[in-house]
Design a protein around this motif. Structure first.
Motif, PDB file in Angstrom:
ATOM      1  N   UNK A  17     125.024  28.804   4.168  1.00 48.43           N
ATOM      2  CA  UNK A  17     125.609  27.613   3.540  1.00 48.43           C
ATOM      3  C   UNK A  17     127.092  27.584   3.866  1.00 48.43           C
ATOM      4  N   UNK A  18     127.620  26.383   3.962  1.00 50.08           N
ATOM      5  CA  UNK A  18     129.029  26.200   4.263  1.00 50.08           C
ATOM      6  C   UNK A  18     129.479  24.945   3.537  1.00 50.08           C
ATOM      7  N   UNK A  19     130.575  25.036   2.795  1.00 47.01           N
ATOM      8  CA  UNK A  19     131.058  23.872   2.046  1.00 47.01           C
ATOM      9  C   UNK A  19     132.562  23.699   2.237  1.00 47.01           C
TER      10      UNK A  19
ATOM     11  N   UNK B 233     139.733  26.547  -4.272  1.00 41.70           N
ATOM     12  CA  UNK B 233     139.090  26.749  -2.972  1.00 41.70           C
ATOM     13  C   UNK B 233     138.970  25.442  -2.195  1.00 41.70           C
ATOM     14  N   UNK B 234     139.180  25.543  -0.904  1.00 39.42           N
ATOM     15  CA  UNK B 234     138.965  24.393  -0.028  1.00 39.42           C
ATOM     16  C   UNK B 234     137.787  24.618   0.924  1.00 39.42           C
ATOM     17  N   UNK B 235     137.339  25.859   1.015  1.00 41.01           N
ATOM     18  CA  UNK B 235     136.229  26.151   1.937  1.00 41.01           C
ATOM     19  C   UNK B 235     135.504  27.415   1.507  1.00 41.01           C
ATOM     20  N   UNK B 236     134.189  27.403   1.689  1.00 39.13           N
ATOM     21  CA  UNK B 236     133.426  28.656   1.614  1.00 39.13           C
ATOM     22  C   UNK B 236     132.288  28.568   2.606  1.00 39.13           C
ATOM     23  N   UNK B 237     131.921  29.720   3.134  1.00 38.60           N
ATOM     24  CA  UNK B 237     130.831  29.792   4.102  1.00 38.60           C
ATOM     25  C   UNK B 237     130.143  31.124   3.895  1.00 38.60           C
ATOM     26  N   UNK B 238     128.821  31.111   3.766  1.00 43.57           N
ATOM     27  CA  UNK B 238     128.091  32.358   3.534  1.00 43.57           C
ATOM     28  C   UNK B 238     126.882  32.440   4.452  1.00 43.57           C
ATOM     29  N   UNK B 239     126.659  33.638   4.985  1.00 46.40           N
ATOM     30  CA  UNK B 239     125.425  33.941   5.698  1.00 46.40           C
ATOM     31  C   UNK B 239     124.642  34.943   4.878  1.00 46.40           C
ATOM     32  N   UNK B 240     123.368  34.641   4.683  1.00 49.54           N
ATOM     33  CA  UNK B 240     122.512  35.498   3.861  1.00 49.54           C
ATOM     34  C   UNK B 240     121.578  36.278   4.774  1.00 49.54           C
TER      35      UNK B 240
ATOM     36  N   UNK C  87     127.158  32.530  -4.438  1.00 52.01           N
ATOM     37  CA  UNK C  87     128.585  32.201  -4.316  1.00 52.01           C
ATOM     38  C   UNK C  87     129.376  32.625  -5.562  1.00 52.01           C
TER      39      UNK C  87
ATOM     40  N   UNK D 242     119.495  30.850   4.641  1.00 54.16           N
ATOM     41  CA  UNK D 242     120.154  31.855   5.481  1.00 54.16           C
ATOM     42  C   UNK D 242     121.627  31.524   5.695  1.00 54.16           C
TER      43      UNK D 242
ATOM     44  N   UNK E 139     135.653  21.619   0.392  1.00 52.20           N
ATOM     45  CA  UNK E 139     135.965  20.947  -0.873  1.00 52.20           C
ATOM     46  C   UNK E 139     137.190  20.068  -0.652  1.00 52.20           C
TER      47      UNK E 139
END
Lengths: 151, 151, 151, 151
Positions: free
Chosen positions: B68-70, C65-72, C32, B66, B72
């Motif tokens: 994810x967060x990354x 990219x330095x950041x990613x965040x996803x809500x599913x 992603x 549900x 880098x």
């Protein structure tokens, strides 16, 4: 000059959930990538730790593919590791051919034939096989149809 | 109940040419897949050899994501293996959170936080964490921000 | 300076069998990549046909990219096209943030936040946002949480 | 019964940064997936909007691959869309063969031959081609080596 007793390299791939499609087997579109990873790992194991990345960036040559052919004989699943046997089958003036056989639990899942040409890095100009490669590869050539596990 | 001394699992990924983009580093779009593979391998290592595939097909439950967060922090390349440290950070009534930190040659490349919910296989209906999971996971929970390599 | 009336770009993705896992939904590890493809297509649509490839090779800068965040929030399947709404949410001195919302058949499947930094091509050295980018992006910034389909 | 005048279906693929490797061309390991996506899209266009996903889940049959063969003749890059021409070349009792030719800017990049068998969904047991498929496919068969763009 192929030698049916030349040793065969094995590369082990962990097949996981994300490799599988709704038929609960590895998606066909991923299997060529498994075989290519096994060839890249073959170079790494035989070229002092250098795979395609170091070959292109540090050694100044590449090996782009001009042909691949695969026969699929059994489904691949996460229930076993995928053992890829890799061996060179031919070294031409400017090209090299590999065989990659993928097995799970002793069962042949795919047999693949791959042909690359040698190029100068940063271009796609064909060039003769580098001599360091010729020396390395010649003793390792086996017939394409030799079963590495035959008694 | 997080225990900063709980052991940390490591999953090793071979990064290759095919994972890299024209900037000569692993493509960002592949990195979440590396982290997920590491979580799948965590389950496999802790659940008697069963990863997500066997969990869904044999055990009757799944763990869809549900969130994810990354972040880098350093590029990933084929020059080193990618060592993914994985640990559970929270076990809720119907959810589980994992941290995955990826390092190459001792350098942190990414830090990721992942949340899954437990579902009944073959549906996407939420369910409580199976008791076999609760027993397994509780002693392994570490704080999200605990550095597993800190002295 | 965010303007909730700035237009929103949509990128359409064909989700297929090969994107799906044994749970019969698109594998989380691919999502992603869908969102990143949508951002790459955003650049292509706004930068005279140039995506990341031409940006790096022809224009001399990159945006790692330095950041990613996803809500599913809902599963993605091949039954509908995936419509990705993309908009920039912030332009800093050396960074840019994007929001990507993926919908199928009008249902929000994921909401993602992404942050890149500007770098000089061929290196990973940070640099200020190119002025051509600043001019292009500023009028297109919308709040991160603005629903592009709200009446 | 192949008819060199049978129409040819085209599927367009957006090649992006994430498809490319450090040689600045699409990674070979992704190209079979492009061709498979084009075949899946062929089914979707000819079977009332149903691709492999709906074929397996709704219609009760599948078409797993037993063979693929590709020749690569020019690099694929993000500078042009990849136009995949797809046509069936043979329909056997239990199998179907497709040709997929990928072109960019009018240049042939790859030519591929693919063979699938018909199976009952949920198993991998071979079965005769469904009659709805036989009716659909027979008028569309073209010779494998017919150039769809020849005058």
């Amino acid at each position: 000059m192929a030698d049916a007793d030349a040793p065969v390299f094995e590369h082990v791939i962990r097949v996981g959930w994300g490799d599988c499609d709704p038929a609960q087997i590895a998606y066909t579109g991923h299997i060529p990538g498994f075989a290519l990873e096994a060839i890249d790992a073959w170079w790494e194991a035989h070229l002092g730790g250098d795979g395609w990345f170091q070959m292109e960036l540090d050694r100044g040559y590449g090996t782009p593919f001009v042909h691949m052919s695969l026969d699929f004989s059994a489904p691949i699943t996460p229930r076993h590791r995928l053992i890829c046997a890799v061996w060179p089958t031919r070294l031409g003036e400017t090209s090299i051919a590999f065989r990659v056989d993928g097995r799970q639990d002793g069962v042949l899942c795919f047999a693949g034939a791959f042909v690359s040409v040698f190029t100068t890095a940063g271009s796609l100009a064909k060039r003769p096989a580098p001599s360091e490669i010729r020396q390395l590869v010649e003793p390792l050539i086996r017939p394409a149809d030799s079963n590495p596990y035959a008694e």
